[in-house]
Design a protein around this motif. Structure first.
Motif, PDB file in Angstrom:
ATOM      1  N   UNK A  33       0.834  -1.209   0.000  1.00  0.00           N
ATOM      2  CA  UNK A  33       0.000   0.000   0.000  1.00  0.00           C
ATOM      3  C   UNK A  33       0.866   1.256   0.000  1.00  0.00           C
ATOM      4  N   UNK A  50      -5.093  -6.043   8.411  1.00  0.00           N
ATOM      5  CA  UNK A  50      -5.423  -7.084   9.389  1.00  0.00           C
ATOM      6  C   UNK A  50      -5.311  -8.452   8.725  1.00  0.00           C
ATOM      7  N   UNK A  78      -7.643 -10.460   7.940  1.00  0.00           N
ATOM      8  CA  UNK A  78      -8.803 -10.838   7.120  1.00  0.00           C
ATOM      9  C   UNK A  78      -8.716 -10.320   5.689  1.00  0.00           C
ATOM     10  N   UNK A 104      -8.560  -6.665   5.311  1.00  0.00           N
ATOM     11  CA  UNK A 104      -8.838  -5.237   5.386  1.00  0.00           C
ATOM     12  C   UNK A 104      -7.526  -4.459   5.334  1.00  0.00           C
ATOM     13  N   UNK A 105      -7.521  -3.359   4.591  1.00  0.00           N
ATOM     14  CA  UNK A 105      -6.335  -2.505   4.488  1.00  0.00           C
ATOM     15  C   UNK A 105      -6.728  -1.046   4.619  1.00  0.00           C
ATOM     16  N   UNK A 106      -5.846  -0.251   5.223  1.00  0.00           N
ATOM     17  CA  UNK A 106      -6.138   1.165   5.463  1.00  0.00           C
ATOM     18  C   UNK A 106      -4.916   1.995   5.104  1.00  0.00           C
ATOM     19  N   UNK A 107      -5.148   3.160   4.492  1.00  0.00           N
ATOM     20  CA  UNK A 107      -4.091   4.133   4.250  1.00  0.00           C
ATOM     21  C   UNK A 107      -4.539   5.453   4.849  1.00  0.00           C
ATOM     22  N   UNK A 108      -3.693   6.091   5.645  1.00  0.00           N
ATOM     23  CA  UNK A 108      -4.095   7.336   6.296  1.00  0.00           C
ATOM     24  C   UNK A 108      -3.075   8.434   6.031  1.00  0.00           C
ATOM     25  N   UNK A 123      -6.145   7.634  15.384  1.00  0.00           N
ATOM     26  CA  UNK A 123      -6.872   6.929  14.315  1.00  0.00           C
ATOM     27  C   UNK A 123      -6.385   5.488  14.180  1.00  0.00           C
ATOM     28  N   UNK A 135      -7.707   3.359  17.002  1.00  0.00           N
ATOM     29  CA  UNK A 135      -9.136   3.049  16.828  1.00  0.00           C
ATOM     30  C   UNK A 135      -9.320   1.947  15.787  1.00  0.00           C
ATOM     31  N   UNK A 136      -8.570   2.030  14.692  1.00  0.00           N
ATOM     32  CA  UNK A 136      -8.636   0.991  13.656  1.00  0.00           C
ATOM     33  C   UNK A 136      -8.135  -0.344  14.202  1.00  0.00           C
ATOM     34  N   UNK A 187     -10.758  -2.039  16.180  1.00  0.00           N
ATOM     35  CA  UNK A 187     -11.757  -2.637  15.293  1.00  0.00           C
ATOM     36  C   UNK A 187     -11.212  -3.875  14.599  1.00  0.00           C
ATOM     37  N   UNK A 188      -9.915  -3.869  14.280  1.00  0.00           N
ATOM     38  CA  UNK A 188      -9.309  -5.012  13.595  1.00  0.00           C
ATOM     39  C   UNK A 188      -9.089  -6.182  14.548  1.00  0.00           C
TER      40      UNK A 188
END
Lengths: 370, 370
Positions: free
Chosen positions: A91, A159, A161, A163-167, A178, A181-182, A185-186
């Motif tokens: 990512x 994570x 599963x 799921x991927x996040x870019x901030x 942030x 918090x993620x 949730x993960x």
């Protein structure tokens, strides 16, 4: 102490680093056993990983820290897959439009010292002999890069599963909010790349040769056994450290809250120290040791618990009732003793109502009253 | 009901849509007054926004829903800037490597019907006359796209400070978890793009002509005043709806928790309905109306509170003690009455221990016992 001779991470090096990193991890930084298992499996599959020194980097090289974020209690239950560890790298490479030249541990303390090995081995990317803490700390902004005002973004997370996040966070404090918090949730732990830096920034702000340091600490502990030396004495010599307390754990309060493992432990003195009591406070890492209302050692200086017989480090997670330990302390990197350093990781930040006094002064009997 | 003649959003259209969307918003969907203020300011600055119909889209067009996520209680306090509204669009265009052909409201209910106008006006992108709910719902996965298995990713978010987030969630439930956690960290509200879709997917899964419907509802309410008609009767005719209750609010319990506005309100009958009591349950939106243990209307059918004199809709946020209201109900889009639709937004999902009975059957006296 650093001979800078660590050129590759093979099975022997990983074995030493895992133990040395547990000492530097001051109880936290992720379980070193999990980091070791991941790293061993990776180099058995893909071969040893090359180590580069900060001084060997080009100024324009892209160096990306890769670590696990979350509560160690959770990480013990969820060993990450190769996909989870390479996804934040993918990512960040996509976002920056270029390849990563080196992966670095964000913290040399605990399992996070070895967490980069899996992705580095699979991708054939070298690992940097440096980190951004010189120990372990619980929050994202507690890095030397933050002290020097380096941008923490882009930040990438994954994570198990898929799921991927870019901030893009405006600063390290917002990243921490942030990303934490993620992480919750993960499921309480996640893989993360943050503070992508240039070679020049590494040379300016990272703490150099800390993987070598962890290697040397591990070597000392293993070899002292063969040499029939006292491992704890050998370690204190090596790290310019101090023995704080000899005793056994009589009370441990540990809870997982807000994505951290928090709590305190009480120790009663044994042998010559019978009748004394030490309290140890932690948030993932050991942060404050006190006795009778006086500080013995205060964050950001390092506090480690060592098994009295073997000298092997004990993590916050694995501390058990009745464990016979020697608590030791040693000085942190000078970057943490600056005003900005103490604002970021000093005792007040963690809510302890006690001033920071360098461990050398506490050991000399100066200051330390709570 | 839909004449599909809405070709641009000008001041008149925005005035009508704001009111119509508040009826369709069933108390939630973000404050329609805030949506109206944002939209009015935008078209005064950039000129009217062109409206496209689903049937005019090319199958390969990229259509991106843009909305606010969070608790309406918070949104009333933080009006988003142009930058906050265009940033999720910029992030999604960068991620997908192409330009957006049309922006759509994710929900036609409440302020989110008009939230896309600011970004659309500034960027010169048309707005689609369709949405993915035909009303308002509180959670991200409560969209017709989810019922048809359409990927919710990439998802992009921004706050008013400059923080930006891009997520790849494995499904809409994971999007909701992660986006809600980020929203709470961002202070309780955030701008978001999710479910980027093709023109073909819009034609298959969106609910068409809902901006036109909101426009027509607003027109009815405004014109009935001029024509001295009863606005509520005119509205019920137009929407094939039912009057549920006439009364005044005597108890309102409202709390902001987990990123939502939750609670219930109690109404006592007035005039011919003296002695009767209605309870109304909400999570951002009104979800269940009951009287003496019998359902009057149940999610996903729509429930609205109208001012007894003007017929104007009242939101969850703005409902005040003593307000004299007529509660009305009307049927939801048939997509919500399928097994998957009811699993996603039926009463059990929200924790209400009552079966779904279509409002037509409840009005005919069939079923509805709790």
């Amino acid at each position: 102490m650093n001979n800078n001779k660590l050129t590759e991470l093979n099975e022997q090096a990983i074995k030493y680093i895992a133990v040395g990193a547990a000492v530097l991890g001051t109880g936290g930084g992720g379980d070193p056993h999990i980091g070791k298992l991941m790293a061993m499996e990776a180099i058995r599959k893909y071969g040893p990983v090359r180590v580069v020194r900060p001084e060997d980097l080009g100024d324009d090289d892209l160096v990306v820290p890769l670590s696990m974020i979350g509560a160690p209690t959770v990480m013990n239950e969820k060993i990450p897959s190769t996909e989870q560890m390479t996804k934040p790298l993918d990512l960040i490479e996509k976002e920056l439009g270029r390849k990563v030249n080196a992966i670095m541990p964000i913290e040399v303390g605990g399992g996070n010292s070895l967490v980069p090995v899996l992705a580095a081995a699979e991708r054939g990317i070298p690992i940097l002999d440096a980190d951004a803490m010189g120990r372990a700390f619980p929050e994202s902004q507690m890095v030397t890069f933050h002290l020097d005002g380096i941008d923490c973004s882009p930040i990438t997370m994954a994570d198990e599963r898929g799921n991927g996040v870019l901030m893009h966070a405006i600063d390290g404090i917002w990243e921490e909010r942030m990303a934490r918090a993620i992480t919750i949730q993960m499921g309480g732990s996640a893989s993360i790349c943050d503070y992508p830096v240039s070679g020049a920034q590494v040379k300016q702000s990272a703490i150099p040769h800390t993987l070598s340091l962890a290697y040397e600490i591990g070597k000392t502990l293993f070899e002292s056994k063969e040499l029939r030396q006292n491992p704890i004495e050998a370690l204190l010599m090596q790290l310019h450290g101090y023995a704080l307390f000899h005793g056994k754990a009589v009370d441990i309060r540990r809870r997982t809250e807000g994505g951290f493992t928090r709590g305190e432990a009480v120790f009663e003195g044994t042998d010559a120290q019978k009748g004394r009591t030490m309290r140890l406070f932690f948030q993932n890492e050991f942060l404050l040791a006190t006795e009778d209302g006086r500080s013995l050692a205060v964050t950001p200086d390092l506090i480690a618990l060592l098994d009295q017989d073997t000298g092997m480090p004990i993590t916050t997670e694995n501390l058990k009732y009745g464990a016979r330990v020697t608590a030791v302390g040693f000085p942190c990197d000078p970057k943490w003793r600056t005003p900005k350093g103490l604002e970021t990781v000093g005792p007040q930040y963690f809510g302890y109502d006690t001033p920071y006094v360098p461990i050398e002064e506490l050991a000399a009997g100066k200051g330390g009253d709570l």
